[in-house]
Design a protein around this motif. Structure first.
Motif, PDB file in Angstrom:
ATOM      1  N   LEU A 151       0.827  -1.210   0.000  1.00 50.40           N
ATOM      2  CA  LEU A 151       0.000   0.000   0.000  1.00 50.40           C
ATOM      3  C   LEU A 151       0.861   1.259   0.000  1.00 50.40           C
ATOM      4  CD1 LEU A 151      -2.718  -1.127   2.562  1.00 50.40           C
ATOM      5  CD2 LEU A 151      -3.032  -0.821   0.097  1.00 50.40           C
ATOM      6  N   LYS A 152       1.979   1.210   0.719  1.00 53.56           N
ATOM      7  CA  LYS A 152       2.902   2.353   0.746  1.00 53.56           C
ATOM      8  C   LYS A 152       3.431   2.655  -0.656  1.00 53.56           C
ATOM      9  CE  LYS A 152       7.552   3.488   2.532  1.00 53.56           C
ATOM     10  NZ  LYS A 152       7.338   4.795   3.194  1.00 53.56           N
ATOM     11  N   LEU A 153       3.812   1.603  -1.384  1.00 53.95           N
ATOM     12  CA  LEU A 153       4.363   1.788  -2.728  1.00 53.95           C
ATOM     13  C   LEU A 153       3.325   2.359  -3.694  1.00 53.95           C
ATOM     14  CD1 LEU A 153       6.473  -1.487  -3.038  1.00 53.95           C
ATOM     15  CD2 LEU A 153       7.327   0.838  -2.693  1.00 53.95           C
ATOM     16  N   LEU A 154       2.041   2.133  -3.390  1.00 58.10           N
ATOM     17  CA  LEU A 154       0.964   2.682  -4.218  1.00 58.10           C
ATOM     18  C   LEU A 154       0.384   3.966  -3.635  1.00 58.10           C
ATOM     19  CD1 LEU A 154      -0.918  -0.624  -5.151  1.00 58.10           C
ATOM     20  CD2 LEU A 154       0.554   0.752  -6.639  1.00 58.10           C
ATOM     21  N   ASP A 155       1.060   4.522  -2.626  1.00 55.48           N
ATOM     22  CA  ASP A 155       0.645   5.765  -1.978  1.00 55.48           C
ATOM     23  C   ASP A 155      -0.726   5.625  -1.331  1.00 55.48           C
ATOM     24  OD1 ASP A 155       1.041   8.360  -1.112  1.00 55.48           O
ATOM     25  OD2 ASP A 155       0.138   9.255  -2.916  1.00 55.48           O
ATOM     26  N   PHE A 156      -0.971   4.492  -0.698  1.00 57.81           N
ATOM     27  CA  PHE A 156      -2.171   4.219   0.080  1.00 57.81           C
ATOM     28  C   PHE A 156      -3.456   4.564  -0.675  1.00 57.81           C
ATOM     29  CE2 PHE A 156       1.304   4.826   3.072  1.00 57.81           C
ATOM     30  CZ  PHE A 156       1.215   3.647   3.802  1.00 57.81           C
ATOM     31  N   PRO A 157      -3.731   3.799  -1.741  1.00 58.20           N
ATOM     32  CA  PRO A 157      -4.913   4.076  -2.568  1.00 58.20           C
ATOM     33  C   PRO A 157      -6.212   3.650  -1.877  1.00 58.20           C
ATOM     34  CG  PRO A 157      -3.914   2.013  -3.242  1.00 58.20           C
ATOM     35  CD  PRO A 157      -2.995   2.602  -2.190  1.00 58.20           C
ATOM     36  N   GLU A 158      -7.315   4.159  -2.369  1.00 61.20           N
ATOM     37  CA  GLU A 158      -8.632   3.684  -1.927  1.00 61.20           C
ATOM     38  C   GLU A 158      -8.847   2.285  -2.500  1.00 61.20           C
ATOM     39  OE1 GLU A 158     -13.384   4.877  -2.236  1.00 61.20           O
ATOM     40  OE2 GLU A 158     -11.836   6.200  -3.082  1.00 61.20           O
ATOM     41  N   LEU A 159      -9.368   1.394  -1.685  1.00 59.66           N
ATOM     42  CA  LEU A 159      -9.533   0.005  -2.110  1.00 59.66           C
ATOM     43  C   LEU A 159     -10.942  -0.248  -2.630  1.00 59.66           C
ATOM     44  CD1 LEU A 159      -7.633  -1.898   0.723  1.00 59.66           C
ATOM     45  CD2 LEU A 159      -6.750  -0.896  -1.394  1.00 59.66           C
ATOM     46  N   ALA A 160     -11.018  -1.102  -3.674  1.00 66.70           N
ATOM     47  CA  ALA A 160     -12.305  -1.447  -4.274  1.00 66.70           C
ATOM     48  C   ALA A 160     -12.808  -2.796  -3.798  1.00 66.70           C
ATOM     49  CB  ALA A 160     -12.185  -1.449  -5.804  1.00 66.70           C
ATOM     50  N   GLY A 161     -11.903  -3.695  -3.412  1.00 69.30           N
ATOM     51  CA  GLY A 161     -12.358  -5.008  -2.966  1.00 69.30           C
ATOM     52  C   GLY A 161     -11.201  -5.953  -2.737  1.00 69.30           C
ATOM     53  N   VAL A 162     -11.490  -7.038  -2.057  1.00 68.65           N
ATOM     54  CA  VAL A 162     -10.486  -8.052  -1.739  1.00 68.65           C
ATOM     55  C   VAL A 162     -11.081  -9.432  -1.996  1.00 68.65           C
ATOM     56  CG1 VAL A 162      -9.015  -9.069   0.043  1.00 68.65           C
ATOM     57  CG2 VAL A 162      -9.450  -6.597   0.041  1.00 68.65           C
ATOM     58  N   SER A 163     -10.326 -10.278  -2.682  1.00 66.26           N
ATOM     59  CA  SER A 163     -10.675 -11.690  -2.827  1.00 66.26           C
ATOM     60  C   SER A 163      -9.544 -12.487  -2.199  1.00 66.26           C
ATOM     61  CB  SER A 163     -10.828 -12.076  -4.302  1.00 66.26           C
ATOM     62  OG  SER A 163     -11.830 -11.303  -4.928  1.00 66.26           O
ATOM     63  N   ALA A 164      -9.866 -13.468  -1.365  1.00 63.30           N
ATOM     64  CA  ALA A 164      -8.804 -14.167  -0.644  1.00 63.30           C
ATOM     65  C   ALA A 164      -9.195 -15.592  -0.309  1.00 63.30           C
ATOM     66  CB  ALA A 164      -8.460 -13.410   0.640  1.00 63.30           C
ATOM     67  N   THR A 165      -8.172 -16.402  -0.114  1.00 63.67           N
ATOM     68  CA  THR A 165      -8.345 -17.743   0.431  1.00 63.67           C
ATOM     69  C   THR A 165      -7.382 -17.890   1.605  1.00 63.67           C
ATOM     70  OG1 THR A 165      -6.687 -18.713  -1.051  1.00 63.67           O
ATOM     71  CG2 THR A 165      -8.985 -18.740  -1.796  1.00 63.67           C
ATOM     72  N   ALA A 166      -7.792 -18.665   2.589  1.00 64.78           N
ATOM     73  CA  ALA A 166      -6.934 -18.904   3.747  1.00 64.78           C
ATOM     74  C   ALA A 166      -7.260 -20.281   4.305  1.00 64.78           C
ATOM     75  CB  ALA A 166      -7.143 -17.832   4.814  1.00 64.78           C
ATOM     76  N   GLY A 167      -6.291 -20.881   4.971  1.00 60.91           N
ATOM     77  CA  GLY A 167      -6.522 -22.188   5.556  1.00 60.91           C
ATOM     78  C   GLY A 167      -5.350 -22.635   6.387  1.00 60.91           C
TER      79      GLY A 167
END
Length: 231
Positions: A151-167
């Protein structure tokens, strides 16, 4: 105990069993919160209410609700909160950040970050592997470092969404092999109710995407990797 040994090593003037008493009796320049995640909010809010600046170990809190408690307390205080995202201050990261800001990558359209351990589950049965105390596993332990960096490298942009998997594939196994561990051998109670890996695609409003891979345990080599793609 840990507190007394720390006090001896660093020649501390005083020891306290209750942090509220310390905050009331000592005029602190800054309070460092480095306790299990479930306690971050109570400690940070107490310090902010006494106008004491706080350095909180990542993650900020164990839940969104507790993170918002800290944010609200900071808004009402003359003191500030800083979260311990130390990887963002690495010289190499600073150099890449400067290059991105200077336009050397052109328009950045993707940042890929990985923090993979082959055998790196913190001590099984400790607070790290208990969701009630930690809030989560690899996602809230090593994930914040890499996500904040991206996020720092992108200058903390506004986020549109997240898709994730975890286990979890390794932490709950009796035959898990300890090759290189954080925190030592398992405790007698081998509670492990958190995730040991996660992958995510984070989409920003302006277009660039972040791919995140964080893993406590995996049958592959250790890696900490940052890749910035521009046009």
């Amino acid at each position: 105990d840990v507190r007394s040994s720390f006090a001896r090593e660093f020649d501390a003037d005083r020891e306290f069993e209750e942090y509220e008493r310390m905050l009331d009796e000592v005029d602190l320049d800054v309070c460092v919160v480095a306790v299990p995640n479930s306690l971050h909010a109570d400690c940070a809010v107490a310090a902010l209410e006494r106008e004491t600046t706080v350095l909180v170990e990542k993650p900020l809190a164990d839940s969104l609700e507790n993170a918002e408690r800290i944010a609200a307390a900071e808004a009402e205080s003359d003191a500030e909160v800083v979260v311990g995202f130390m990887k963002s201050f690495d010289a190499a990261v600073e150099a890449v950040d400067d290059a991105v800001a200077a336009g050397e990558f052109g328009d950045v359209y993707e940042v890929n970050v990985e923090y993979v351990r082959r055998r790196g589950v913190p001590q099984i049965g400790s607070w790290f592997t208990r969701k009630a105390l930690s809030g989560g596993g690899a996602v809230v332990d090593i994930g914040p470092h890499m996500l904040h960096l991206a996020l720092k490298l992108l200058d903390f942009p506004e986020l549109a969404g997240v898709s994730a998997t975890a286990g979890s594939h390794f932490g709950s196994r009796e035959d898990y092999t300890y090759l290189s561990m954080w925190g030592g051998e398992p405790t007698g109670d081998r509670t492990f109710d958190v995730e040991d890996h996660a992958r995510a695609l984070v989409r920003t409003v302006d277009g660039p995407t972040i791919h995140l891979n964080v893993t406590w345990a995996s049958n592959r080599e250790d890696v900490q990797h940052v890749q910035v793609l521009g046009d």
